[in-house]
Design a protein around this motif. Structure first.
Motif, PDB file in Angstrom:
ATOM      1  N   GLU A 178       2.320   4.866   1.108  1.00 44.23           N
ATOM      2  CA  GLU A 178       2.585   5.372   2.276  1.00 44.23           C
ATOM      3  C   GLU A 178       1.477   6.308   2.861  1.00 44.23           C
ATOM      4  O   GLU A 178       0.944   7.162   1.785  1.00 44.23           O
ATOM      5  N   GLY A 179       0.890   6.189   4.031  1.00 45.20           N
ATOM      6  CA  GLY A 179      -0.140   7.164   4.536  1.00 45.20           C
ATOM      7  C   GLY A 179      -1.494   6.775   3.996  1.00 45.20           C
ATOM      8  O   GLY A 179      -2.831   7.386   4.115  1.00 45.20           O
ATOM      9  N   VAL A 180      -1.541   5.499   3.194  1.00 42.43           N
ATOM     10  CA  VAL A 180      -2.927   4.966   2.673  1.00 42.43           C
ATOM     11  C   VAL A 180      -3.212   3.729   3.680  1.00 42.43           C
ATOM     12  O   VAL A 180      -2.332   2.824   3.281  1.00 42.43           O
ATOM     13  N   SER A 181      -4.442   3.623   4.259  1.00 41.45           N
ATOM     14  CA  SER A 181      -4.945   2.749   4.960  1.00 41.45           C
ATOM     15  C   SER A 181      -5.471   1.394   4.331  1.00 41.45           C
ATOM     16  O   SER A 181      -5.924   1.761   3.031  1.00 41.45           O
ATOM     17  N   VAL A 182      -5.524   0.365   4.977  1.00 46.59           N
ATOM     18  CA  VAL A 182      -6.409  -0.890   4.052  1.00 46.59           C
ATOM     19  C   VAL A 182      -7.858  -0.277   3.778  1.00 46.59           C
ATOM     20  O   VAL A 182      -8.547  -0.572   3.104  1.00 46.59           O
ATOM     21  N   GLU A 183      -8.235   0.318   4.948  1.00 45.19           N
ATOM     22  CA  GLU A 183      -9.719   0.890   5.043  1.00 45.19           C
ATOM     23  C   GLU A 183      -9.939   1.872   3.676  1.00 45.19           C
ATOM     24  O   GLU A 183     -10.973   1.626   3.173  1.00 45.19           O
ATOM     25  N   ASP A 184      -8.891   2.688   3.442  1.00 46.94           N
ATOM     26  CA  ASP A 184      -9.119   3.480   2.369  1.00 46.94           C
ATOM     27  C   ASP A 184      -8.900   2.873   1.128  1.00 46.94           C
ATOM     28  O   ASP A 184      -9.846   3.184   0.082  1.00 46.94           O
ATOM     29  N   VAL A 217       4.732  -1.224   2.835  1.00 38.28           N
ATOM     30  CA  VAL A 217       4.579   0.052   2.324  1.00 38.28           C
ATOM     31  C   VAL A 217       5.131   0.010   1.068  1.00 38.28           C
ATOM     32  O   VAL A 217       6.337  -0.536   0.836  1.00 38.28           O
ATOM     33  N   LYS A 260     -10.141  -0.341   0.653  1.00 44.37           N
ATOM     34  CA  LYS A 260     -11.312  -1.124   0.348  1.00 44.37           C
ATOM     35  C   LYS A 260     -12.306  -0.140  -0.023  1.00 44.37           C
ATOM     36  O   LYS A 260     -13.331  -0.558  -0.644  1.00 44.37           O
ATOM     37  N   VAL A 279      -5.929  -9.509   2.661  1.00 45.19           N
ATOM     38  CA  VAL A 279      -4.745  -8.675   3.035  1.00 45.19           C
ATOM     39  C   VAL A 279      -3.643  -9.754   3.235  1.00 45.19           C
ATOM     40  O   VAL A 279      -3.686 -10.633   4.095  1.00 45.19           O
ATOM     41  N   HIS A 288       0.919  -1.283   0.210  1.00 46.12           N
ATOM     42  CA  HIS A 288       0.058   0.052  -0.006  1.00 46.12           C
ATOM     43  C   HIS A 288       1.017   1.133  -0.041  1.00 46.12           C
ATOM     44  O   HIS A 288       1.874   1.173   0.374  1.00 46.12           O
TER      45      HIS A 288
END
Length: 77
Positions: free
Chosen positions: A51-57, A74, A59, A68, A49
């Motif tokens: 940097e600064g982007v979450s799994v929730e973002d 990262v 999804k 996952v 992913h």
């Protein structure tokens, strides 16, 4: 590729809406947000992913379901 189309619609979909030019020929999807491994039996696995982007973002911006990786990392620039 860009993760979303203009207007914010996901490009990684449950099912292709355009005619296929090749079936089962993609083994990896790389966007500015994420890297997915593609397995034709088990589906997509998120392996990196941005940097600064979450799994929730991710999804929220991906229509297709995905697993996952236990080794999620990262993305390198």
């Amino acid at each position: 590729m860009e993760h979303c189309a203009k207007g914010g619609r996901p490009k990684i979909l449950n099912q292709c809406v355009f005619p296929l030019t090749g079936k089962a020929c993609v083994s990896m999807i790389i966007t500015e947000l994420a890297v997915f491994d593609v397995d034709f039996t088990t589906g997509l696995t998120l392996v990196e992913h941005a940097e600064g982007v979450s799994v929730e973002d991710i999804k929220a911006q991906t229509e297709a379901p995905f697993k996952v990786s236990e080794n999620l990392r990262v993305m390198q620039q």
